[in-house]
Design a protein around this motif. Structure first.
Motif, PDB file in Angstrom:
ATOM      1  N   ILE A  41       0.815  -1.200   0.073  1.00  0.00           N
ATOM      2  CA  ILE A  41       0.036   0.033   0.132  1.00  0.00           C
ATOM      3  C   ILE A  41       0.862   1.080   0.021  1.00  0.00           C
ATOM      4  CG2 ILE A  41      -1.774   1.328   1.237  1.00  0.00           C
ATOM      5  CD1 ILE A  41      -2.687  -1.365   2.581  1.00  0.00           C
ATOM      6  N   GLU A  42       0.850   2.176  -0.958  1.00  0.00           N
ATOM      7  CA  GLU A  42       1.378   3.350  -0.912  1.00  0.00           C
ATOM      8  C   GLU A  42       0.716   4.502  -0.627  1.00  0.00           C
ATOM      9  OE1 GLU A  42       4.040   5.739  -4.329  1.00  0.00           O
ATOM     10  OE2 GLU A  42       3.420   3.708  -4.801  1.00  0.00           O
ATOM     11  N   CYS A  43       1.259   5.307   0.146  1.00  0.00           N
ATOM     12  CA  CYS A  43       0.625   6.562   0.738  1.00  0.00           C
ATOM     13  C   CYS A  43       1.352   7.749   0.156  1.00  0.00           C
ATOM     14  CB  CYS A  43       0.687   6.430   2.299  1.00  0.00           C
ATOM     15  SG  CYS A  43      -0.042   8.033   2.921  1.00  0.00           S
ATOM     16  N   ASN A  44       0.362   8.486  -0.544  1.00  0.00           N
ATOM     17  CA  ASN A  44       0.854   9.800  -1.082  1.00  0.00           C
ATOM     18  C   ASN A  44       0.433  11.165  -0.647  1.00  0.00           C
ATOM     19  OD1 ASN A  44       2.586   8.223  -2.998  1.00  0.00           O
ATOM     20  ND2 ASN A  44       0.697   7.700  -4.119  1.00  0.00           N
ATOM     21  N   ASP A  45       0.837  12.201  -1.205  1.00  0.00           N
ATOM     22  CA  ASP A  45       0.484  13.418  -0.863  1.00  0.00           C
ATOM     23  C   ASP A  45       0.790  14.059   0.664  1.00  0.00           C
ATOM     24  OD1 ASP A  45      -0.345  13.868  -3.398  1.00  0.00           O
ATOM     25  OD2 ASP A  45      -2.458  12.944  -2.909  1.00  0.00           O
ATOM     26  N   LEU A  46       1.871  13.228   1.098  1.00  0.00           N
ATOM     27  CA  LEU A  46       2.194  13.711   2.528  1.00  0.00           C
ATOM     28  C   LEU A  46       3.019  15.172   2.371  1.00  0.00           C
ATOM     29  CD1 LEU A  46       3.668  10.252   3.623  1.00  0.00           C
ATOM     30  CD2 LEU A  46       1.486  11.312   4.484  1.00  0.00           C
ATOM     31  N   VAL A  47       2.906  15.775   3.532  1.00  0.00           N
ATOM     32  CA  VAL A  47       3.826  17.024   3.729  1.00  0.00           C
ATOM     33  C   VAL A  47       4.957  16.986   4.321  1.00  0.00           C
ATOM     34  CG1 VAL A  47       1.510  18.493   3.308  1.00  0.00           C
ATOM     35  CG2 VAL A  47       2.069  17.923   5.634  1.00  0.00           C
ATOM     36  N   LYS A  48       5.782  17.927   4.611  1.00  0.00           N
ATOM     37  CA  LYS A  48       6.853  17.866   5.290  1.00  0.00           C
ATOM     38  C   LYS A  48       6.879  17.486   6.588  1.00  0.00           C
ATOM     39  CE  LYS A  48      11.211  20.215   6.095  1.00  0.00           C
ATOM     40  NZ  LYS A  48      12.002  21.600   5.757  1.00  0.00           N
ATOM     41  N   ASP A  49       5.766  18.065   7.291  1.00  0.00           N
ATOM     42  CA  ASP A  49       5.625  18.082   8.804  1.00  0.00           C
ATOM     43  C   ASP A  49       4.830  16.646   9.243  1.00  0.00           C
ATOM     44  OD1 ASP A  49       7.172  20.488   9.138  1.00  0.00           O
ATOM     45  OD2 ASP A  49       5.487  21.862   9.162  1.00  0.00           O
ATOM     46  N   ASP A  50       4.404  15.922   8.357  1.00  0.00           N
ATOM     47  CA  ASP A  50       3.636  14.913   8.556  1.00  0.00           C
ATOM     48  C   ASP A  50       4.410  13.557   9.321  1.00  0.00           C
ATOM     49  OD1 ASP A  50       1.137  15.516   7.787  1.00  0.00           O
ATOM     50  OD2 ASP A  50       1.194  14.888   5.783  1.00  0.00           O
ATOM     51  N   LEU A  51       4.031  12.914  10.587  1.00  0.00           N
ATOM     52  CA  LEU A  51       4.476  11.932  11.141  1.00  0.00           C
ATOM     53  C   LEU A  51       4.239  10.747  10.498  1.00  0.00           C
ATOM     54  CD1 LEU A  51       6.617  10.978  13.551  1.00  0.00           C
ATOM     55  CD2 LEU A  51       4.701  11.044  14.685  1.00  0.00           C
ATOM     56  N   ILE A  52       5.188   9.878   9.900  1.00  0.00           N
ATOM     57  CA  ILE A  52       4.621   8.791   9.322  1.00  0.00           C
ATOM     58  C   ILE A  52       4.368   7.533  10.406  1.00  0.00           C
ATOM     59  CG2 ILE A  52       5.121   6.956   7.538  1.00  0.00           C
ATOM     60  CD1 ILE A  52       6.496   9.174   5.917  1.00  0.00           C
ATOM     61  N   ARG A  53       3.399   7.322  10.523  1.00  0.00           N
ATOM     62  CA  ARG A  53       3.240   6.024  11.716  1.00  0.00           C
ATOM     63  C   ARG A  53       1.928   5.117  11.070  1.00  0.00           C
ATOM     64  NH1 ARG A  53       2.572   7.997  17.584  1.00  0.00           N
ATOM     65  NH2 ARG A  53       4.638   8.530  17.285  1.00  0.00           N
ATOM     66  N   TRP A  54       2.267   4.138  10.451  1.00  0.00           N
ATOM     67  CA  TRP A  54       1.264   3.222   9.900  1.00  0.00           C
ATOM     68  C   TRP A  54       0.616   2.599  11.183  1.00  0.00           C
ATOM     69  CZ3 TRP A  54      -0.281   2.762   4.975  1.00  0.00           C
ATOM     70  CH2 TRP A  54       0.677   2.999   3.672  1.00  0.00           C
ATOM     71  N   THR A  55      -0.786   2.420  10.676  1.00  0.00           N
ATOM     72  CA  THR A  55      -1.621   1.774  11.767  1.00  0.00           C
ATOM     73  C   THR A  55      -2.809   0.978  11.210  1.00  0.00           C
ATOM     74  OG1 THR A  55      -3.040   3.672  11.762  1.00  0.00           O
ATOM     75  CG2 THR A  55      -1.605   3.461  13.554  1.00  0.00           C
ATOM     76  N   ARG A  56      -3.162  -0.125  11.717  1.00  0.00           N
ATOM     77  CA  ARG A  56      -4.208  -1.098  11.198  1.00  0.00           C
ATOM     78  C   ARG A  56      -5.187  -1.113  12.254  1.00  0.00           C
ATOM     79  NH1 ARG A  56      -2.438  -6.064  11.897  1.00  0.00           N
ATOM     80  NH2 ARG A  56      -1.212  -6.066  10.094  1.00  0.00           N
ATOM     81  N   ASN A  57      -6.615  -0.425  11.623  1.00  0.00           N
ATOM     82  CA  ASN A  57      -7.926  -0.587  12.672  1.00  0.00           C
ATOM     83  C   ASN A  57      -7.479   0.227  13.798  1.00  0.00           C
ATOM     84  OD1 ASN A  57      -9.173  -2.135  10.979  1.00  0.00           O
ATOM     85  ND2 ASN A  57      -8.276  -3.962  11.950  1.00  0.00           N
ATOM     86  N   GLY A  58      -6.582   1.349  13.675  1.00  0.00           N
ATOM     87  CA  GLY A  58      -6.323   2.260  14.935  1.00  0.00           C
ATOM     88  C   GLY A  58      -5.101   1.824  15.789  1.00  0.00           C
ATOM     89  N   GLN A  59      -4.567   0.464  15.369  1.00  0.00           N
ATOM     90  CA  GLN A  59      -3.519  -0.081  16.409  1.00  0.00           C
ATOM     91  C   GLN A  59      -2.284  -0.052  15.711  1.00  0.00           C
ATOM     92  OE1 GLN A  59      -4.522  -1.383  19.571  1.00  0.00           O
ATOM     93  NE2 GLN A  59      -6.511  -0.742  18.841  1.00  0.00           N
ATOM     94  N   THR A  60      -1.345   0.121  16.442  1.00  0.00           N
ATOM     95  CA  THR A  60       0.272   0.194  15.983  1.00  0.00           C
ATOM     96  C   THR A  60       0.574  -1.067  15.319  1.00  0.00           C
ATOM     97  OG1 THR A  60       2.349   0.693  16.334  1.00  0.00           O
ATOM     98  CG2 THR A  60       1.032  -0.404  18.201  1.00  0.00           C
ATOM     99  N   LEU A  61       1.522  -1.031  14.218  1.00  0.00           N
ATOM    100  CA  LEU A  61       2.058  -2.030  13.534  1.00  0.00           C
ATOM    101  C   LEU A  61       3.400  -2.497  14.044  1.00  0.00           C
ATOM    102  CD1 LEU A  61       0.884  -1.422  10.007  1.00  0.00           C
ATOM    103  CD2 LEU A  61      -0.257  -2.649  11.692  1.00  0.00           C
ATOM    104  N   GLU A  62       3.721  -1.722  15.339  1.00  0.00           N
ATOM    105  CA  GLU A  62       5.321  -2.045  15.848  1.00  0.00           C
ATOM    106  C   GLU A  62       5.612  -3.511  15.778  1.00  0.00           C
ATOM    107  OE1 GLU A  62       7.573   0.181  15.680  1.00  0.00           O
ATOM    108  OE2 GLU A  62       6.188   1.731  14.859  1.00  0.00           O
TER     109      GLU A  62
END
Length: 358
Positions: A41-62
């Motif tokens: 899955i590719e996420c586009n149109d991010l701005v410079k100050d956006d903190l990239i943190r992928w989640t699934r159903n609101g839960q962390t993927l760490e």
């Protein structure tokens, strides 16, 4: 006039500075992936100050990222981030976000190649066929990766294999008949999962205070691969939308079994329904189930009414005591005013006393 215009301008600048901008991002990727296949899955149109943190159903993927099940690749200055997996698993089904500030999400569905067959009394005998079989091909049936005869002890009153067609028939609806079956023909395999009729369960009713969160779990007897749809407020939900969240039941590993609704309103009062089925196109009513609960919404001030009632009783009681004491004091004061003081009392007649002594 100029001073007023200056104040208005300053106010507009202040409001503009306090507004929170929700960044709109776009997602690119497959919406349906077969189990075991790679996906990204590719996420586009991010701005410079956006903190990239992928989640699934609101839960962390760490945990999955640290174990190597998932991978994230983000190149600085590109405004994009990619989440990928080399092998699709059942747990990967859900709603994905690349940043918590994003209002959009991407739903990934995992398709299982295994054929699910529901076993009920009306389905007896249940036939499992080997696909891509040619005449003369040798057929081998496995249950839970073990030869069928070894698994069930050669119990012919439960299973029957037709040597001519290679079809396996289940003759009884018993616990031993449920499970995963595999038909092997040369280099071709066909997988089946035989399951009991799904059962949905909800409490008869549930009460939620206005403004709080509704949390429901569609319980009952269900197996992995079940599909669940919810009816809330006359709308059907199979995935999250707005304040309605559809998530996975972590205890049973079933996606869509949990419904949460934020900020419950008085207008949400009514029936909530969960429906379960392995195949919605299956016309047999016995192969699906539904449960219904009645949602009661309590006024958020309802808990204060008993306290306010007690306070009112105390106030009334104090008022009664005050009025009574006031009247009693007034009566005592009037009574004391009518009594004669010692100075005004008549003195005894001394002359009469002297005469009596004579």
């Amino acid at each position: 006039m100029e001073r007023r215009a200056a104040f208005v301008l300053l106010g507009m600048l202040y409001l503009a500075g306090t507004l929170v901008t929700v960044q709109a991002v776009t997602y690119v990727g497959p919406t349906v992936v077969h189990e075991g296949q790679p996906w990204s899955i590719e996420c586009n149109d991010l701005v410079k100050d956006d903190l990239i943190r992928w989640t699934r159903n609101g839960q962390t993927l760490e945990p999955e990222l640290s174990s190597g099940q998932l991978f994230v690749s983000s190149q600085a200055g590109t405004g994009s981030s990619k989440l990928s997996a080399t092998r699709a698993m059942e747990d990967h089904d859900g709603d994905y976000k690349c940043t918590t500030d994003s209002a959009d999400s991407f739903h990934l569905s995992i398709y299982f190649d295994i054929k699910i067959r529901v076993l009920t009394p009306r389905d007896i005998p249940l036939a499992l066929e080997c696909t891509n079989r040619s005449a003369g091909d040798k057929v081998q049936w496995l249950k839970e990766k073990e030869p069928v005869v070894m698994t069930l002890g050669g119990n012919e009153d439960i299973l029957k294999i037709d040597n001519e067609t290679g079809t396996l028939e289940i003759l009884k609806e018993v616990e031993e008949a449920y499970g995963n079956y595999t038909c092997k023909i040369a280099n071709s395999t066909t997988d089946y999962r035989v399951v009991p009729r799904p059962v949905a369960h909800l409490a008869e009713s549930i009460s939620v205070v206005e403004g709080e969160k509704l949390h429901l779990v569609c319980g009952g007897k269900q197996s992995p691969g079940i599909k669940i749809t919810w009816t809330f407020g006359d709308q059907n939900y199979t995935r999250s939308k707005d304040r309605v969240k559809i998530t996975k039941d972590q205890d049973r590993g079933i996606y869509g079994a949990v419904l949460t609704v934020d900020n419950i309103e008085m207008s949400d009062r009514g029936n909530v329904i969960c429906r379960v089925s392995y195949n919605w196109s299956d016309p047999v009513p016995e192969h699906s189930s539904e449960a219904e609960t009645f949602l009661r919404v309590k006024d958020k001030l309802a808990a204060l009414w008993p306290f306010l009632g007690i306070c009112a009783e105390v106030v009334v009681l104090c008022a009664i005591i005050l009025v009574y004491e006031k009247k009693r004091n007034k009566a005592e004061l009037e009574e004391s005013d009518t009594d004669q003081s010692p100075d005004t009392k008549p003195t005894p007649n001394k002359e009469s006393d002297v005469r009596q002594r004579k």
